[in-house]
Design a protein around this motif. Structure first.
Motif, short mmCIF file in Angstrom:
data_model
loop_
_atom_site.label_atom_id
_atom_site.label_comp_id
_atom_site.label_asym_id
_atom_site.label_seq_id
_atom_site.Cartn_x
_atom_site.Cartn_y
_atom_site.Cartn_z
N ALA B 84 28.07 54.06 79.01
CA ALA B 84 29.14 54.40 78.07
C ALA B 84 30.27 53.37 78.09
CB ALA B 84 29.69 55.79 78.39
N THR B 85 30.53 52.74 79.23
CA THR B 85 31.62 51.78 79.29
C THR B 85 31.33 50.57 78.41
OG1 THR B 85 32.11 52.45 81.56
CG2 THR B 85 33.06 50.38 80.81
N ILE B 86 30.14 49.99 78.56
CA ILE B 86 29.84 48.84 77.71
C ILE B 86 29.62 49.28 76.27
CG2 ILE B 86 28.99 47.28 79.51
CD1 ILE B 86 26.18 48.09 78.80
N GLY B 87 29.07 50.48 76.10
CA GLY B 87 28.87 51.00 74.75
C GLY B 87 30.20 51.21 74.03
N ALA B 88 31.16 51.77 74.72
CA ALA B 88 32.46 52.02 74.11
C ALA B 88 33.17 50.70 73.80
CB ALA B 88 33.33 52.86 75.05
N TYR B 89 33.01 49.73 74.70
CA TYR B 89 33.59 48.40 74.46
C TYR B 89 33.04 47.82 73.16
CZ TYR B 89 34.56 43.44 75.29
OH TYR B 89 34.96 42.14 75.17
N SER B 90 31.72 47.95 73.01
CA SER B 90 31.09 47.43 71.81
C SER B 90 31.57 48.18 70.56
CB SER B 90 29.57 47.54 71.95
OG SER B 90 28.94 47.30 70.73
N PHE B 156 40.02 55.87 75.23
CA PHE B 156 40.75 55.11 76.26
C PHE B 156 40.78 53.63 75.88
CE2 PHE B 156 39.75 58.56 79.41
CZ PHE B 156 41.07 58.90 79.65
N MET B 157 39.62 53.14 75.43
CA MET B 157 39.49 51.74 75.07
C MET B 157 40.41 51.38 73.90
SD MET B 157 37.38 49.16 76.02
CE MET B 157 35.81 49.81 76.51
N ALA B 158 40.48 52.30 72.93
CA ALA B 158 41.32 52.04 71.76
C ALA B 158 42.80 51.93 72.16
CB ALA B 158 41.12 53.15 70.73
N GLY B 159 43.15 52.51 73.31
CA GLY B 159 44.55 52.47 73.75
C GLY B 159 44.94 51.16 74.40
N ILE B 160 43.97 50.29 74.68
CA ILE B 160 44.29 49.00 75.31
C ILE B 160 44.66 48.00 74.22
CG2 ILE B 160 43.41 47.12 76.73
CD1 ILE B 160 41.49 49.12 77.97
N PRO B 189 41.69 53.50 85.00
CA PRO B 189 42.07 54.92 85.05
C PRO B 189 41.22 55.76 84.10
CG PRO B 189 44.01 53.53 84.82
CD PRO B 189 42.83 52.64 84.66
N GLY B 190 40.93 55.22 82.94
CA GLY B 190 40.09 55.94 81.98
C GLY B 190 38.68 56.13 82.50
N ILE B 191 38.16 55.09 83.17
CA ILE B 191 36.81 55.21 83.72
C ILE B 191 36.78 56.27 84.82
CG2 ILE B 191 35.04 53.98 85.04
CD1 ILE B 191 35.75 51.48 83.56
N ILE B 192 37.81 56.25 85.67
CA ILE B 192 37.84 57.25 86.74
C ILE B 192 37.89 58.65 86.15
CG2 ILE B 192 39.22 58.17 88.65
CD1 ILE B 192 40.10 55.33 89.26
N THR B 263 44.20 65.44 83.73
CA THR B 263 45.11 65.66 82.61
C THR B 263 44.98 64.54 81.60
OG1 THR B 263 46.53 66.27 84.43
CG2 THR B 263 47.38 66.65 82.24
N ARG B 264 44.85 63.31 82.13
CA ARG B 264 44.70 62.16 81.25
C ARG B 264 43.45 62.29 80.39
NH1 ARG B 264 46.53 56.84 83.65
NH2 ARG B 264 46.40 58.04 85.55
N GLY B 265 42.35 62.71 81.01
CA GLY B 265 41.10 62.86 80.27
C GLY B 265 41.23 63.91 79.18
N PHE B 266 41.96 64.98 79.50
CA PHE B 266 42.22 66.01 78.52
C PHE B 266 42.91 65.43 77.30
CE2 PHE B 266 41.59 70.11 80.65
CZ PHE B 266 41.28 70.84 79.53
N GLY B 267 43.93 64.60 77.56
CA GLY B 267 44.70 64.02 76.47
C GLY B 267 43.83 63.17 75.58
#
Lengths: 302, 273
Positions: B84-90, B156-160, B189-192, B263-267
Motif C-alpha cells: 500500500a505504501t508504494i501503491g499510494a505513492y504511485s 496521508f500522502m496527499a498531506g505531504i 507517522p502515517g505508516i505507523i 487518533t491521527r489515523g481516524f482523522g
C-alpha cells in the motif's frame, strides 16, 4: 531549437515517470485482481449454479436461484431484520455519539482518560465484546438482571437474547455501544475546528446554550454527519460478527440479517450457489449507498 | 462553580457506564469461582486470584491461538503496508491512464461486504490446497486490509507538500531516491498509524477465520476463544473473561503508548472517508 529539445526531454521524462508509476502500482493491481476482482466476478458466476458445498459439484441453473430467493419469504424477512437493525443501531450511534462528543468537548476532569475509555469499545474485538455482553446478559448470574431487579425496574430476570423483541433490542444496543465511539471521534474532531468567534457573537446576541447548539453547532456538523451516517450505514448493513455471535440469527430467524443468511445458506444448508445469489443481491442493495458515498467523496477531493 | 462540578459528575457517570462492561470483564477474570455466583454480586473482588489466567495458559490451547494471531496479524500488516505504501505513492504522485478508475476501485472495495467475496475465496483457497493454513488467512485478510491501508496512506500522502519532492528532484535526486529520502520520513507517522489499524483489524477479524480455518493448529484467537465457549460443557465465565482480557492486551499496549497514532489515523481515513 533548444526549446523544442527541452520540451522533448520533458515529455521523455514524463513518460519515464508514468512508467515508474505503473511499476509501483503493479503489485497493488495484481493483488486486487487476484483477491478482489476475480472473486467478485466469480461470485456472480457462482450464483448461476446449484452447488453442493461439501463436494463442490455444481450444475447450471441460470437465474433460477434469483427467482427462488425473491419468491421465498426468508429473503424478505431477513431484509426487514437487516433494515431494522441498521436503522436502530445507527440512530442510537448518532444520538449517543453526538451527545458524548459535546460532553467530551467541554473541559471535564481527566479529559484524555475519559476519551480513551470511550474509544475502547470500538477497538476491542467483536468476540471480546460479545463474550462480555453475554456474561452481562446471563439470566442467572448476570449483573444486568441483578441491577435492574434491585432498582425495581423488573420483577423477574429478562431473557435478553432468547426471545423477541428483546433479542433485536439487545443486538441493537450492543451494536450502538460498540460503534458509537467512531461517531464521537469524528464529531469531536469537527467540533474542535468550529471558530470560537461564532459562539462569542451568538452569546452577545443573547442566544442561550440550546439556541447556540441548533444555530451554530448543528449546521457546522452537518457535513461531517452526512459522511458519518453514510459510512456507518454501509458498515452496519453488512455487519456479521456481532449478530452472528450474539444470537446466531435467533430466536428462530428473527435477528437473521442478510450476511447471516448468506453464511447459513452456504455452510449450514450447503447451498453455495444460492448463497452467492443472496450475496449478490445484498451487494446490489448496498450499491446505491456505496455509489452515493463514493461520488460525494470524489467531488469533495477535486 | 457548582454547575461545573455537577456537569463533571454527570459526564463521568456516563463515561463509567460506557466503560462498565470492560471493568466487569476485568473484575470477573480475577474473582475466585465461588465468588462469581454469589448474590448479590460483589462489585470489587474480595479476594483477587490469577488462577483463571494460569489455567488459561496451562490447560487450554490459548497460547497456541495467541501465537497464530501474532503471526497472522504481523504477516498481514507487513504485506499490506508494504504494497500500500508504494501503491499510494504511485496513486498520489504519478499520472497515467486508469489512475482514477483505480482510486474508484479502492474506495469501492473498501466498502464491499466480505460475505460477497468469501464464497469464491473459499473455493479458490480450497482449490489451491491452502485451506486450514495461516497463509490462506493472510491472503483473505488482504481483501479488506489492502483497500483500507491504501485509502489511509493515500490521504496521508496527499498531506505531504509536493515542493519537498520537487526540491530534491532539482537537486539531482532520482524519483525513487526522493521517495526514500524525502517522502518516507515524512510519511512515517502515517505508516505507523496505518500499520496499527491494519494490525488491529486483522487481530479482530472473525468471519474469514471461521470459514477458512477448521483446525486448532492454525486457528487464530477470535475463533479459538469462541470455540472454547461452544465446546465446553458448562460455560466457565471467569476463564472466558480472562481470555478476553488477554486478547485485548495488544490493544491496551497500543492505547497506552501509541494513542496519538490512532487518533491521527481516524482523522485521515474515518472522517474524510
Amino acid at each position: 531549437m533548444r526549446h523544442i529539445m527541452a520540451k522533448q526531454q520533458q515529455t521523455l521524462l514524463e513518460r519515464r515517470y508514468s512508467m515508474l508509476g505503473l511499476f509501483l502500482i503493479a503489485p497493488t493491481v495484481l493483488v486486487f485482481c487476484a483477491v478482489i476482482v476475480y472473486p467478485l466476478i466469480s461470485a456472480v458466476y457462482l450464483s448461476l449454479f446449484k452447488i453442493f458445498t461439501p463436494t463442490l459439484e455444481g450444475s447450471w441453473v441460470g437465474l433460477d436461484n434469483y427467482r427462488v430467493l425473491l419468491s421465498k419469504g426468508e429473503f424478505w424477512t431477513s431484509l426487514r431484520a437487516n433494515l431494522i437493525w441498521t436503522v436502530g443501531t445507527l440512530s442510537l450511534q448518532i444520538i449517543f455519539g453526538v451527545g458524548m462528543a459535546l460532553v467530551l468537548h467541554q473541559n471535564i476532569w481527566f479529559r484524555s482518560l475519559a476519551r480513551s475509555l470511550i474509544l475502547f469499545p470500538y477497538f476491542i474485538s467483536t468476540v471480546v465484546a460479545v463474550l462480555v455482553w453475554k456474561w452481562l446478559f446471563n439470566d442467572l448470574y448476570g449483573i444486568l438482571n441483578h441491577l435492574m431487579i434491585t432498582a425495581g425496574l423488573i420483577d423477574w430476570p429478562i431473557d435478553y437474547l432468547g426471545s423477541m423483541p428483546n433479542a433485536m433490542i439487545s443486538v441493537i444496543l450492543v451494536g450502538a455501544w460498540k460503534y458509537f465511539p467512531f461517531v464521537v471521534i469524528a464529531v469531536l474532531a469537527r467540533l474542535q475546528s468550529i471558530p470560537d468567534q461564532l459562539y462569542e457573537a451568538a452569546k452577545i446576541d443573547g442566544a442561550g446554550p440550546i439556541a447556540r447548539f441548533f444555530d451554530i453547532t448543528l449546521p457546522q456538523l452537518r457535513e461531517v454527519l452526512v459522511v458519518i451516517i453514510m459510512l456507518r450505514a454501509i458498515w452496519d448493513f453488512k455487519e456479521f460478527d456481532l449478530i452472528f455471535l450474539l444470537t446466531g440469527g435467533g430466536p428462530v430467524t428473527s435477528t437473521q440479517t442478510l450476511p447471516l443468511l448468506v453464511y447459513k445458506e452456504a455452510f449450514a444448508l450447503n447451498q453455495m450457489g444460492m448463497a452467492s445469489a443472496y450475496a449478490v443481491i445484498m451487494m446490489l442493495i448496498m450499491l446505491g449507498f456505496m455509489l452515493v458515498y463514493i461520488r460525494r467523496t470524489r467531488s469533495e477531493e477535486s | 462553580m457548582a454547575r461545573k462540578i455537577l456537569f463533571n459528575i454527570f459526564a463521568w457517570m456516563v463515561v463509567l457506564m460506557v466503560a462498565f462492561p470492560l471493568f466487569w470483564m476485568l473484575v470477573t477474570s480475577v474473582k475466585p469461582q465461588f465468588e462469581l455466583f454469589r448474590r448479590p454480586p460483589s462489585m470489587l473482588p474480595e479476594t483477587v486470584t490469577f488462577e483463571h489466567y494460569w489455567r488459561l495458559l496451562s490447560d487450554t490451547n490459548f497460547l497456541g491461538y495467541f501465537w497464530n494471531s501474532v503471526i497472522l496479524s504481523t504477516a498481514t500488516t507487513f504485506v499490506v503496508v508494504t504494497i500500500a505504501t508504494i501503491g499510494a505513492y504511485s496513486l498520489v504522485r504519478f499520472r497515467y491512464r486508469g489512475r482514477e478508475t483505480l482510486a474508484f476501485l479502492v474506495l469501492f472495495t473498501y466498502l464491499l461486504p466480505s460475505v460477497v467475496l468469501i464464497l469464491p475465496l473459499y473455493l479458490m483457497l480450497v482449490e489451491l490446497g491452502l485451506s486450514n493454513t495461516i497463509t490462506s488467512l493472510v491472503i483473505a485478510y488482504t481483501t479488506f486490509a489492502l483497500p483500507y491501508a491504501l485509502w489511509l496512506l493515500r490521504s496521508f500522502m496527499a498531506g505531504i507538500p509536493e515542493d519537498l519532492e520537487s526540491a530534491a528532484l532539482v537537486d539531482g535526486a532520482t524519483r525513487l531516491g526522493a521517495f526514500k529520502d524525502v517522502i518516507l520520513p515524512q510519511l512515517l507517522p502515517g505508516i505507523i498509524s496505518t500499520a496499527l489499524f491494519t494490525f488491529i483489524l486483522s487481530w479482530n477479524e472473525y468471519l474469514y477465520a471461521l470459514v477458512l480455518v477448521n483446525s486448532d493448529e492454525s486457528r487464530p484467537l477470535t475463533t479459538g476463544v469462541m470455540n472454547m465457549l461452544i465446546s465446553s460443557f458448562n460455560i466457565e465465565w471467569s476463564l472466558l473473561m480472562a481470555a478476553s482480557v488477554m486478547m485485548s492486551v495488544p490493544l491496551i499496549i497500543v492505547f497506552a503508548f501509541l494513542q496519538s497514532y490512532l487518533t491521527r489515523g481516524f482523522g485521515a481515513g474515518g472522517v474524510k472517508g
